[in-house]
Design a protein around this motif. Structure first.
Motif, PDB file in Angstrom:
ATOM      1  N   ALA A  42      68.008  39.860  42.109  1.00  0.00           N
ATOM      2  CA  ALA A  42      69.308  39.217  41.971  1.00  0.00           C
ATOM      3  C   ALA A  42      69.588  38.924  40.502  1.00  0.00           C
ATOM      4  O   ALA A  42      68.747  38.369  39.803  1.00  0.00           O
ATOM      5  N   ALA A  43      70.774  39.315  40.044  1.00  0.00           N
ATOM      6  CA  ALA A  43      71.163  39.065  38.657  1.00  0.00           C
ATOM      7  C   ALA A  43      71.629  37.622  38.540  1.00  0.00           C
ATOM      8  O   ALA A  43      72.549  37.206  39.242  1.00  0.00           O
ATOM      9  N   GLU A  44      71.001  36.858  37.637  1.00  0.00           N
ATOM     10  CA  GLU A  44      71.309  35.434  37.554  1.00  0.00           C
ATOM     11  C   GLU A  44      72.772  35.184  37.208  1.00  0.00           C
ATOM     12  O   GLU A  44      73.407  34.294  37.773  1.00  0.00           O
ATOM     13  N   SER A  45      73.318  35.982  36.290  1.00  0.00           N
ATOM     14  CA  SER A  45      74.702  35.766  35.879  1.00  0.00           C
ATOM     15  C   SER A  45      75.662  35.999  37.047  1.00  0.00           C
ATOM     16  O   SER A  45      76.611  35.233  37.253  1.00  0.00           O
ATOM     17  N   ALA A  46      75.416  37.051  37.831  1.00  0.00           N
ATOM     18  CA  ALA A  46      76.273  37.327  38.987  1.00  0.00           C
ATOM     19  C   ALA A  46      76.125  36.244  40.046  1.00  0.00           C
ATOM     20  O   ALA A  46      77.102  35.836  40.687  1.00  0.00           O
ATOM     21  N   PHE A  47      74.912  35.782  40.252  1.00  0.00           N
ATOM     22  CA  PHE A  47      74.675  34.724  41.236  1.00  0.00           C
ATOM     23  C   PHE A  47      75.425  33.456  40.842  1.00  0.00           C
ATOM     24  O   PHE A  47      76.011  32.774  41.688  1.00  0.00           O
ATOM     25  N   ARG A  48      75.427  33.126  39.547  1.00  0.00           N
ATOM     26  CA  ARG A  48      76.150  31.941  39.091  1.00  0.00           C
ATOM     27  C   ARG A  48      77.649  32.079  39.341  1.00  0.00           C
ATOM     28  O   ARG A  48      78.319  31.114  39.708  1.00  0.00           O
ATOM     29  N   ALA A  78      78.012  43.781  38.094  1.00  0.00           N
ATOM     30  CA  ALA A  78      79.416  43.965  37.705  1.00  0.00           C
ATOM     31  C   ALA A  78      80.254  42.738  38.020  1.00  0.00           C
ATOM     32  O   ALA A  78      81.292  42.510  37.394  1.00  0.00           O
ATOM     33  N   LEU A  79      79.799  41.935  38.985  1.00  0.00           N
ATOM     34  CA  LEU A  79      80.518  40.715  39.346  1.00  0.00           C
ATOM     35  C   LEU A  79      80.594  39.753  38.163  1.00  0.00           C
ATOM     36  O   LEU A  79      81.565  39.009  38.019  1.00  0.00           O
ATOM     37  N   ALA A  80      79.570  39.765  37.307  1.00  0.00           N
ATOM     38  CA  ALA A  80      79.554  38.882  36.152  1.00  0.00           C
ATOM     39  C   ALA A  80      80.383  39.435  34.993  1.00  0.00           C
ATOM     40  O   ALA A  80      80.711  38.695  34.065  1.00  0.00           O
ATOM     41  N   ALA A 134      71.525  36.885  51.794  1.00  0.00           N
ATOM     42  CA  ALA A 134      70.684  36.865  50.602  1.00  0.00           C
ATOM     43  C   ALA A 134      71.557  36.864  49.352  1.00  0.00           C
ATOM     44  O   ALA A 134      72.516  37.626  49.254  1.00  0.00           O
ATOM     45  N   GLY A 135      71.236  35.992  48.402  1.00  0.00           N
ATOM     46  CA  GLY A 135      71.903  35.986  47.112  1.00  0.00           C
ATOM     47  C   GLY A 135      73.402  35.794  47.212  1.00  0.00           C
ATOM     48  O   GLY A 135      73.911  34.930  47.942  1.00  0.00           O
ATOM     49  N   GLU A 136      74.140  36.643  46.487  1.00  0.00           N
ATOM     50  CA  GLU A 136      75.592  36.496  46.387  1.00  0.00           C
ATOM     51  C   GLU A 136      76.286  36.592  47.743  1.00  0.00           C
ATOM     52  O   GLU A 136      77.312  35.945  47.963  1.00  0.00           O
ATOM     53  N   ASN A 137      75.750  37.384  48.655  1.00  0.00           N
ATOM     54  CA  ASN A 137      76.411  37.569  49.951  1.00  0.00           C
ATOM     55  C   ASN A 137      76.495  36.271  50.754  1.00  0.00           C
ATOM     56  O   ASN A 137      77.486  36.018  51.447  1.00  0.00           O
ATOM     57  N   ALA A 138      75.456  35.458  50.682  1.00  0.00           N
ATOM     58  CA  ALA A 138      75.475  34.184  51.400  1.00  0.00           C
ATOM     59  C   ALA A 138      76.591  33.292  50.874  1.00  0.00           C
ATOM     60  O   ALA A 138      77.296  32.623  51.635  1.00  0.00           O
ATOM     61  N   LEU A 181      59.573  40.135  43.590  1.00  0.00           N
ATOM     62  CA  LEU A 181      59.725  41.084  42.493  1.00  0.00           C
ATOM     63  C   LEU A 181      60.454  42.326  42.989  1.00  0.00           C
ATOM     64  O   LEU A 181      60.078  42.908  44.009  1.00  0.00           O
ATOM     65  N   ASP A 182      61.466  42.737  42.280  1.00  0.00           N
ATOM     66  CA  ASP A 182      62.171  43.976  42.580  1.00  0.00           C
ATOM     67  C   ASP A 182      61.225  45.147  42.310  1.00  0.00           C
ATOM     68  O   ASP A 182      60.499  45.157  41.312  1.00  0.00           O
ATOM     69  N   VAL A 183      61.230  46.132  43.209  1.00  0.00           N
ATOM     70  CA  VAL A 183      60.351  47.298  43.041  1.00  0.00           C
ATOM     71  C   VAL A 183      60.585  47.977  41.689  1.00  0.00           C
ATOM     72  O   VAL A 183      59.646  48.425  41.031  1.00  0.00           O
ATOM     73  N   GLU A 184      61.847  48.037  41.270  1.00  0.00           N
ATOM     74  CA  GLU A 184      62.168  48.695  40.009  1.00  0.00           C
ATOM     75  C   GLU A 184      61.591  47.965  38.803  1.00  0.00           C
ATOM     76  O   GLU A 184      61.529  48.517  37.709  1.00  0.00           O
TER      77      GLU A 184
END
Length: 376
Positions: A27-33, A74-76, A109-113, A330-333
């Motif tokens: 999850a990207a912190e900036s997008a989550f915010r 991109a949301l951020a 999860a994350g932004e969707n919630a 941890l993200d697999v990537e």
């Protein structure tokens, strides 16, 4: 919904936000915010969102599913106006000739919630305590709603630029149609889809996921995963991360395309629908009997092997956790050699444990041609 709040107010929203991050790898912190600020503003403007248990859905004429499509990062960059959820819901209502009675998240999860809370508040609708996955999957049509025979389309997309696009599609083509629209929309959009009556939703939703995330957000740091009752596979050190060799004709290293294509014999050959590229993560166990684990991933971990023997597989959710005190997913990537990790498994909802469910979770396709199931 025993023990769960009956509404999401400002205080409960903060707990939901914290709990929604527990399973949100990458999850990207900036997008989550941005998503959290959106949900905060919606609840502040329109008041608390009422939570509906699946048992309370009988008699509702139209329930709609809300999800973010495209890149959360991109949301951020392309900030929302705050009107996207309402515009998408109203567009689908116009097409169907009925007003929505409730909102449900595709996943929590994350932004969707947070987006689902914003949508419910902005539209003045209750939010269902459940979702269409019970976990995170990358494709729109990877849902328990699909398994119940509910189509994702018609769906409405609302973009931050003010566009509204309605997509009507024959079965199985929603992802192919929606994915090319997202870059033109600015990298992300709100999708409102999977329209269905309350009785159908009650029988196909994964129940209690909103309440579970709220409980996780209220838990002590070492107890974040307790609401999901995870099973531990190992603790160890990542020794290698492998990717298949890419070529000009196969830039993601998928290997040969499926000879019969996604719709069965006679259709055009194609590569898997899943985005990203295959990855193998090798882990040497540092506790226990010193086994060697291999995690096979494609967007998420699909298979875990211990000394060559399968020990876990999708649709169960196999998570790589940081061995530090925060135990973040941890993200697999982002897996790199030398990192100490813990690998745990969270059992998928019963709908995913059928042959059709396992195939949909692993490949993004529903098995309609009697394809033999993988032995794992």
């Amino acid at each position: 919904m025993t023990g769960a709040p009956v509404q999401v107010d400002a205080a409960v929203l903060e707990r939901l936000a914290a709990g929604s991050l527990v399973l949100a790898a990458g999850a990207a912190e900036s997008a989550f915010r941005v998503a959290l600020d959106w949900a905060r503003a919606s609840v502040a403007a329109h008041g608390p969102v009422r939570l509906l248990a699946p048992d309370d859905l009988s008699g509702l004429r139209l329930c709609v599913t809300v999800t973010l499509v495209g890149s959360s990062a991109a949301l951020a960059e392309q900030l929302p106006t705050g009107a996207e959820t309402v515009r998408a819901v109203r567009a689908l209502e116009r097409l169907l000739g009925a007003r929505a009675d409730a909102v449900v998240a595709l996943n929590t999860a994350g932004e969707n919630a947070l987006l689902s809370v914003a949508a419910a508040a902005d539209c003045g609708l209750p939010l269902v305590d459940g979702d269409g996955c019970g976990r995170v999957l990358p494709l729109l049509e990877q849902s328990t709603f699909t398994l119940a025979g509910v189509a994702a389309a018609p769906l409405a997309l609302a973009t931050p630029s003010g566009d509204v696009v309605v997509v009507e599609s024959a079965g199985g083509r929603v992802e192919d149609l929606v994915r090319p629209l997202v870059p033109a929309a600015g990298g992300w959009a709100v999708a409102v889809c999977y329209a269905m009556p309350g009785d159908v939703l009650a029988g196909s939703v994964v129940p209690g996921t909103v309440g579970r995330a709220i409980r996780a957000g209220s838990a002590r740091p070492g107890n974040l995963f307790a609401p999901w009752s995870p099973r531990r596979l190992c603790r160890g050190r990542i020794t290698a991360v492998e990717h298949p060799v890419a070529t000009e004709d196969d830039p993601y290293g998928y290997g040969p395309p499926e000879p019969d294509g996604p719709t069965g014999p006679g259709s055009a050959p194609s590569w898997p629908a899943l985005p990203s590229r295959p990855t193998s993560v090798l882990i040497a166990e540092t506790e226990g009997i010193g086994r060697h684990f291999r995690l096979e991933a494609h967007n998420e971990v699909l298979l875990a092997l211990a000394d060559g023997a399968p020990v876990a597989a999708a649709p169960d959710q196999i998570l790589i956790l940081s061995a530090s005190a925060d135990r973040r997913v941890l993200d697999v990537e982002r897996a790199v050699p030398g990192v100490e990790v813990e690998v745990v498994v969270i059992a998928a909802a019963p709908a995913w444990q059928t042959p059709e469910g396992r195939r949909l979770a692993r490949t993004g396709a529903v098995d309609t041609h009697g394809t033999q199931e993988e032995p794992w």
